[in-house]
Design an enzyme around this catalytic site. Structure first.
Site, PDB file in Angstrom:
ATOM      1  N   LYS A 295      -3.394   7.224  -3.818  1.00  0.00           N
ATOM      2  CA  LYS A 295      -4.302   6.218  -3.268  1.00  0.00           C
ATOM      3  C   LYS A 295      -4.241   4.918  -4.069  1.00  0.00           C
ATOM      4  O   LYS A 295      -4.639   3.872  -3.597  1.00  0.00           O
ATOM      5  CB  LYS A 295      -5.758   6.728  -3.304  1.00  0.00           C
TER       6      LYS A 295
ATOM      7  N   ASN B  64      -2.508  14.221   5.454  1.00  0.00           N
ATOM      8  CA  ASN B  64      -2.348  12.781   5.212  1.00  0.00           C
ATOM      9  C   ASN B  64      -0.936  12.536   4.677  1.00  0.00           C
ATOM     10  O   ASN B  64      -0.477  13.254   3.791  1.00  0.00           O
ATOM     11  CB  ASN B  64      -3.356  12.309   4.154  1.00  0.00           C
ATOM     12  N   ILE B  65      -0.292  11.495   5.185  1.00  0.00           N
ATOM     13  CA  ILE B  65       1.098  11.253   4.757  1.00  0.00           C
ATOM     14  C   ILE B  65       1.174  10.869   3.281  1.00  0.00           C
ATOM     15  O   ILE B  65       2.209  11.030   2.638  1.00  0.00           O
ATOM     16  CB  ILE B  65       1.798  10.207   5.656  1.00  0.00           C
ATOM     17  N   ASP B  66       0.039  10.428   2.697  1.00  0.00           N
ATOM     18  CA  ASP B  66       0.081  10.050   1.272  1.00  0.00           C
ATOM     19  C   ASP B  66      -0.277  11.212   0.346  1.00  0.00           C
ATOM     20  O   ASP B  66      -0.377  11.027  -0.865  1.00  0.00           O
ATOM     21  CB  ASP B  66      -0.813   8.830   0.995  1.00  0.00           C
TER      22      ASP B  66
ATOM     23  N   GLY C 152      -2.611   4.456   8.338  1.00  0.00           N
ATOM     24  CA  GLY C 152      -3.135   3.566   7.293  1.00  0.00           C
ATOM     25  C   GLY C 152      -2.142   2.525   6.816  1.00  0.00           C
ATOM     26  O   GLY C 152      -0.927   2.747   6.788  1.00  0.00           O
TER      27      GLY C 152
ATOM     28  N   LEU D 254      -0.662  12.133   9.344  1.00  0.00           N
ATOM     29  CA  LEU D 254      -1.569  11.048   9.710  1.00  0.00           C
ATOM     30  C   LEU D 254      -1.006   9.763   9.113  1.00  0.00           C
ATOM     31  O   LEU D 254      -0.959   9.599   7.900  1.00  0.00           O
ATOM     32  CB  LEU D 254      -2.972  11.346   9.166  1.00  0.00           C
TER      33      LEU D 254
END
Length: 509
Positions: free
Chosen positions: A397, A252-254, A117, A114
């Site tokens: 994050k 999530n890519i993070d 963002g 994903l």
């Protein structure tokens, strides 16, 4: 009265007369929105017309559902703990080992990241996936390295698919050229672009399809629940099924812990009871830091993801309790491609709507309607939760998270981060860096080198603080520079169970 208040009033009323009143308001709203969307569509250039029409049709369906829904979307009395066998411990899945033909199993997999963002919360322009996280490697670099390592090791062809948003697509595509010699096929598709709506009138803010100039803030990507429709609409889903692919691993890519796990993949492809799961959600045990994370419950006979936003106010504390709901969703998901195609064609993917209020730069209050990818679990057959080790959940994050993954707590191997063997206990230290460290460039300026954190339990830093080279932090360290003061931690300092406050300047002579 604003339409928003009227709508909520009408939802709260339950008598027969009220339901007619509700219906009139709904119909009037739907008609107004339909007219506005038609006006917007007429401004689309011919080469964008079909694409824009799909987006606006998708938004209209979501808006229709938003008007129908009443209050918190779960009845608290119906929420039960999931049955024992519906959440399997990872150890049990790993204990089955791997078959000899693991390469042919891997060839059925697609990795989806994903990538919608932006890096704004960390003070960066452009896609978050392009922020450097370790030895100059970005999130995207690490992802490509991991998959290339798999493909080389097992002689396979696992592709990478990036779900971009209109915010990240252009910048991401420019960067992808640098991976053209890597042994990874990379595909992209875009999630939808939906109009934000004015909180008072409930009408779209945008007057035309452009998203530059004053229209920049009029559009938004509608959350990662949009993956099912936009993946299907892009044609890529059918292409991959045509190539013999069977499962996607979405994350999530993070989340630097979300690497391809062969044991979970084998469990999907060769289930012990012969019945394949269409949807697997990786969950992990809650700590005090995770009380807001969505949790898996049993609801009306199906596994269901319940997010904090869906919980009636009176039960929020119970939802946050670590003892009642022991696990939360990592957003590492394994999903059957054939099932996504079937459910999408039947229009049968049901995800709760998240109403996200925002204030635009000019002060206008808007709402954006979103959905979450994991919420669809209840639409799939034979869903399963797998309780995985915490190491599979390593999201970045904030710069506090970035400090952890840049430090000697982790070692980097073929794009994967693993906790250093030199750390005596496997828990991650609690790190809280103050507002002077929020932006990545400020954070990097304040550390001459990343401190040794192998023996750290807890670090709190507040105010104007800088760290010299080769600092070592152990136990609990609290550094607080009051307003107007500055603290420079000298090079080579060893701080063990210390509180540092006051003023300490170290200047070059």
């Amino acid at each position: 009265l604003s339409r928003y208040i009227l709508l909520n009033l009408s939802k709260a009323m339950s008598q027969d007369g009220a339901s007619q009143f509700q219906e009139v308001i709904r119909q009037e709203l739907e008609l107004s929105v339909k007219k506005e969307l038609e006006k917007i569509l007429t401004t689309a250039p011919s080469h964008e017309f079909e694409h824009t029409k799909k987006d606006l049709d998708g938004f209209r369906k979501l808006f229709h559902r938003f008007l129908q829904e009443k209050g918190p979307s779960v009845d608290w009395g119906k929420i039960q703990r999931p049955p024992e066998d519906s959440i399997q411990p990872y150890e049990k899945i790993k204990a089955r080992g791997l078959p000899d033909n693991i390469s042919s199993v891997l060839n059925k997999l697609v990795v989806v990241k994903l990538n919608g963002g932006l890096g704004t919360s960390m003070g960066c322009k452009g896609p978050k996936s392009l922020i450097g996280v370790r030895n100059e490697n970005t999130f995207l670099d690490l992802t490509v390295q991991q998959i290339e390592h798999l493909n080389k090791t097992y002689n396979t062809d696992v592709p990478l698919v990036l779900m971009n948003s209109f915010n990240t697509d252009e910048d991401t595509k420019k960067i992808l050229q640098k991976y053209s010699h890597c042994r990874v096929k990379i595909y992209t598709f875009n999630q939808s672009r939906y109009p934000r709506i004015n909180k008072e009138s409930l009408l779209p803010v945008a007057k035309d399809v452009s998203y530059s100039g004053e229209n920049t803030e009029a559009w938004y990507p509608p959350g990662h629940g949009d993956i099912y429709a936009s993946f299907y609409n892009s044609g890529l889903l059918d292409t991959l099924i045509g190539e013999g692919k069977e499962y996607i691993f979405v994350s999530n890519i993070d989340n630097l812990g979300a690497t391809v796990d062969l044991y979970i993949l084998n469990h999907l492809m060769n289930p012990p009871n012969g019945k394949r799961c269409e949807f697997v959600m990786e969950v992990t045990n809650k700590t005090r830091a995770d009380v807001k994370g969505g949790t898996l419950t049993q609801y009306e006979g199906k596994l269901r993801l319940v997010e904090i936003a869906q919980v009636p106010k009176a039960h929020v504390d119970e939802f946050k309790s670590v003892s009642k709901f022991k696990i939360f969703n990592t957003n590492n998901l394994w999903i059957s491609l054939a099932a996504v195609k079937r459910l999408q064609e039947q229009n049968a993917i049901d995800m709760e709507i998240i109403v996200n209020p925002k204030t635009l730069d000019g002060g206008l209050n808007v709402i954006q309607l979103e959905t979450a990818v994991g919420a669809a679990i209840k639409s799939f057959e034979n869903s399963l939760g797998i309780n995985v080790p915490r190491s599979r959940f390593l999201p970045v994050k904030t710069t506090s998270d970035l400090l952890l993954v840049m430090s000697n707590l982790y070692s980097l191997n073929a794009g994967s981060l693993t906790m250093s063997e030199k750390r005596e206990f496997p828990t991650v230290p609690l790190v809280k860096l103050g507002s002077s460290f929020t932006k990545v460039q400020d954070y990097l300026r304040r550390f001459e080198s990343i401190p040794d954190m192998l023996e750290l339990d807890h670090l709190t830093v507040s105010g104007d603080v800088t760290f010299g080279k080769n600092v070592s932090l152990k136990g609990t360290v609290i550094i607080i520079a009051n307003h107007g003061d500055r603290i420079d931690i000298p090079p080579g300092a060893v701080l063990e169970n210390k509180i540092v406050s006051g003023n300490l300047r170290i200047l070059d002579h």
